[in-house]
Write a protein that holds these residues in place. Structure first.
Motif, PDB file in Angstrom:
ATOM      1  N   TRP A 161       0.787  -1.176   0.089  1.00 57.72           N
ATOM      2  CA  TRP A 161      -0.124   0.189  -0.102  1.00 57.72           C
ATOM      3  C   TRP A 161       0.899   1.244   0.036  1.00 57.72           C
ATOM      4  O   TRP A 161       0.569   2.249  -0.831  1.00 57.72           O
ATOM      5  CB  TRP A 161      -0.806   0.195   1.358  1.00 57.72           C
ATOM      6  N   ARG A 181      -4.048   5.095  -4.483  1.00 54.54           N
ATOM      7  CA  ARG A 181      -4.790   4.539  -3.223  1.00 54.54           C
ATOM      8  C   ARG A 181      -6.126   4.299  -3.857  1.00 54.54           C
ATOM      9  O   ARG A 181      -6.642   5.191  -4.731  1.00 54.54           O
ATOM     10  CB  ARG A 181      -5.021   5.634  -2.065  1.00 54.54           C
ATOM     11  N   SER A 185      -9.050  -1.190  -1.608  1.00 55.65           N
ATOM     12  CA  SER A 185      -8.244  -1.900  -0.652  1.00 55.65           C
ATOM     13  C   SER A 185      -8.450  -1.299   0.719  1.00 55.65           C
ATOM     14  O   SER A 185      -8.171  -2.093   1.774  1.00 55.65           O
ATOM     15  CB  SER A 185      -6.720  -1.375  -0.984  1.00 55.65           C
ATOM     16  N   HIS A 186      -8.898  -0.077   0.984  1.00 54.12           N
ATOM     17  CA  HIS A 186      -9.430   0.340   2.208  1.00 54.12           C
ATOM     18  C   HIS A 186     -10.656  -0.450   3.009  1.00 54.12           C
ATOM     19  O   HIS A 186     -10.617  -0.825   4.072  1.00 54.12           O
ATOM     20  CB  HIS A 186      -9.686   1.780   2.305  1.00 54.12           C
ATOM     21  N   ILE A 190     -10.416  -2.399   6.412  1.00 55.28           N
ATOM     22  CA  ILE A 190     -11.349  -2.181   7.515  1.00 55.28           C
ATOM     23  C   ILE A 190     -12.407  -3.399   7.812  1.00 55.28           C
ATOM     24  O   ILE A 190     -12.276  -3.641   8.800  1.00 55.28           O
ATOM     25  CB  ILE A 190     -12.183  -0.949   7.452  1.00 55.28           C
ATOM     26  N   ARG A 211      -6.410   4.771  10.942  1.00 53.61           N
ATOM     27  CA  ARG A 211      -5.798   5.420   9.573  1.00 53.61           C
ATOM     28  C   ARG A 211      -6.680   5.021   8.468  1.00 53.61           C
ATOM     29  O   ARG A 211      -6.962   5.863   7.584  1.00 53.61           O
ATOM     30  CB  ARG A 211      -4.540   4.888   9.356  1.00 53.61           C
ATOM     31  N   VAL A 212      -7.236   3.866   8.394  1.00 49.61           N
ATOM     32  CA  VAL A 212      -7.901   3.254   7.170  1.00 49.61           C
ATOM     33  C   VAL A 212      -9.363   4.011   7.579  1.00 49.61           C
ATOM     34  O   VAL A 212     -10.097   4.403   6.468  1.00 49.61           O
ATOM     35  CB  VAL A 212      -8.245   1.824   7.573  1.00 49.61           C
ATOM     36  N   GLY A 215      -9.333   7.446   5.821  1.00 51.38           N
ATOM     37  CA  GLY A 215      -9.237   7.385   4.470  1.00 51.38           C
ATOM     38  C   GLY A 215     -10.359   7.238   3.936  1.00 51.38           C
ATOM     39  O   GLY A 215     -11.234   8.047   2.976  1.00 51.38           O
ATOM     40  N   ILE A 216     -11.631   6.405   4.649  1.00 43.98           N
ATOM     41  CA  ILE A 216     -12.676   6.028   4.044  1.00 43.98           C
ATOM     42  C   ILE A 216     -13.615   7.290   4.344  1.00 43.98           C
ATOM     43  O   ILE A 216     -14.379   7.776   3.355  1.00 43.98           O
ATOM     44  CB  ILE A 216     -13.202   4.839   4.840  1.00 43.98           C
ATOM     45  N   TYR A 236      -3.080  10.834  -0.954  1.00 43.89           N
ATOM     46  CA  TYR A 236      -4.581  10.924  -0.668  1.00 43.89           C
ATOM     47  C   TYR A 236      -5.064  12.185  -1.349  1.00 43.89           C
ATOM     48  O   TYR A 236      -6.062  12.685  -0.629  1.00 43.89           O
ATOM     49  CB  TYR A 236      -4.633  10.920   0.736  1.00 43.89           C
ATOM     50  N   THR A 255     -18.252  -0.648   1.367  1.00 46.81           N
ATOM     51  CA  THR A 255     -17.462  -0.206   2.367  1.00 46.81           C
ATOM     52  C   THR A 255     -18.320   0.323   3.387  1.00 46.81           C
ATOM     53  O   THR A 255     -17.960   0.324   4.540  1.00 46.81           O
ATOM     54  CB  THR A 255     -16.677   0.838   1.707  1.00 46.81           C
TER      55      THR A 255
END
Length: 406
Positions: A161, A181, A185-186, A190, A211-212, A215-216, A236, A255
């Motif tokens: 990553w 990114r 993958s996120h 999670i 951190r994940v 991002g989401i 990002y 997600t």
């Protein structure tokens, strides 16, 4: 407010929905896999087959070995059955015996006997899917080796990553470039982190989960469109190219339901409500007002991807079941009802002589008899999760769980 007395969803009682899910899991899905998809001799799963169960080839693509390990471990954890644990054990042993290269990385493909047919890939998805399977097997058996290997596999994926030079093609995204990114993958990260951290505490993994989630919730969220981007630059930042307005609606919906149980693990009601609100927003944008069902992708200044896939419709059903069980909101029942009827009408192949579901099709989901891969993951995950949800709801007489009142 919803009236829970004699609660009916999609015109059916909670008991009827529970029984329908039970039948599709235990009388349709599992017998088909037991006869045609599980390699009872050598371990693992043979996913390349047609609707009649006939094998197209004997490949064991590693994504589906890890996913299958999760499915059968999850079956055992929630429904029992030593036969399910035996399938999981043989799959786990097959993976550990054949699945890694000399550097300890998971390869992408094996044949039936375990000979390598595809080397390790740069994206890290294989490592994450195997990690999810191993951690669920560890939950079933208490096997520390499997849990340690799951965590190691996850960290190896994270190293990829964070490598700005990693350049792999993402076939579903308009443009691919080094270090990109992705929401996908996120999403997987999670999901795995939430499952591992529900078993034991690990400060480093908790920090990774933070951190994940950032991002989401914050980085991929596009405030102009009020939707979630699929691809960002390595830092990002939102790209100034064709990826800027690309929304992979399927991944966003998937997600966001995964954020809900993570919010419950954290007991963070604000995060749960935010995920629910954004889940609804993406459903509204993805819904096909002409032929029903959900589109999987849209370019805001272009158009929709018009084919329909089963996994997306089932992610919608999972997310709405979570909300029906744990909130008094009215709209999840409405969305669940129209989606459930649509899936049963358009994807279930009973009228064509098959006790199974098609993986997808064109915008109208026109029936075709051919298929190249059977689903060992999304479909049974939906059946298991919603069977358990409707069982709990039926046992409570339709009342909300009370989780958020604790």
């Amino acid at each position: 407010m919803r009236d829970d007395a004699d609660r009916r969803i999609a015109g059916r009682s909670l008991q009827d929905l529970r029984d329908r899910y039970h039948r599709q899991l235990f009388e349709e899905f599992l017998p088909l896999w037991d006869r045609h998809g599980v390699d009872h001799e050598l371990g693992g799963f043979l996913c390349s087959r047609d609707l009649d169960g006939n094998l197209r080839d004997d490949s064991k693509y590693m994504w589906y070995q890890g996913r299958g390990l999760w499915t059968y471990s999850h079956l055992y954890n929630h429904f029992g059955g030593e036969e399910h644990l035996e399938v999981a054990r043989k799959a786990r042993d097959f993976l550990l015996r054949h699945g890694r290269d000399e550097d300890g990385n998971w390869v992408t493909g094996l044949d039936r006997e375990g000979n390598v047919t595809g080397p390790a890939e740069a994206r890290g998805y294989t490592a994450m899917f195997v990690a999810e399977g191993l951690q669920e097997y560890a939950r079933a058996t208490g096997d520390q080796e499997s849990m340690d290997l799951a965590v190691d596999s996850l960290w190896r994926a994270m190293e990829r990553w964070d490598d700005p030079e990693i350049d792999t093609k993402q076939g579903y995204i308009p443009l691919s470039y080094p270090g990109m990114r992705t929401l996908g993958s996120h999403m997987i990260a999670i999901l795995i982190l939430s499952q591992i951290l529900s078993q034991h505490s690990d400060p480093k993994l908790e920090a990774l989960a933070d951190r994940v989630l950032d991002g989401i919730i914050n980085r991929f969220w596009n405030p102009e469109y009020q939707l979630t981007n699929e691809a960002l630059n390595h830092d990002y930042e939102r790209p100034d190219d064709e990826n800027e307005d690309f929304i992979y609606l399927g991944h966003a919906i998937e997600t966001l339901w995964m954020v809900m149980p993570e919010a419950m693990r954290r007991r963070d009601r604000a995060l749960f409500d935010l995920a629910a609100e954004r889940f609804r927003r993406h459903m509204e944008v993805a819904w096909d007002d002409v032929y029903d069902g959900f589109f999987r992708a849209v370019e805001i200044h272009g158009g929709y991807t018009f084919d329909k896939v089963l996994w997306l419709q089932e992610e919608v059903l999972i997310g709405n079941a979570i909300l029906m069980e744990h909130t008094t909101l009215d709209w999840p029942e409405q969305w669940f009802a129209q989606t459930y009827e649509y899936v049963q009408d358009r994807f279930y192949l009973g009228p064509h002589g098959y006790r199974t579901f098609t993986r997808g099709g064109d915008r109208k989901v026109t029936f075709t008899s051919g298929t190249s891969r059977a689903d060992i993951y999304h479909h049974p995950r939906h059946l298991m999760r919603n069977l358990l949800a409707f069982r709990r709801m039926a046992d409570r007489g339709g009342e909300v769980s009370g989780f958020w009142a604790q």
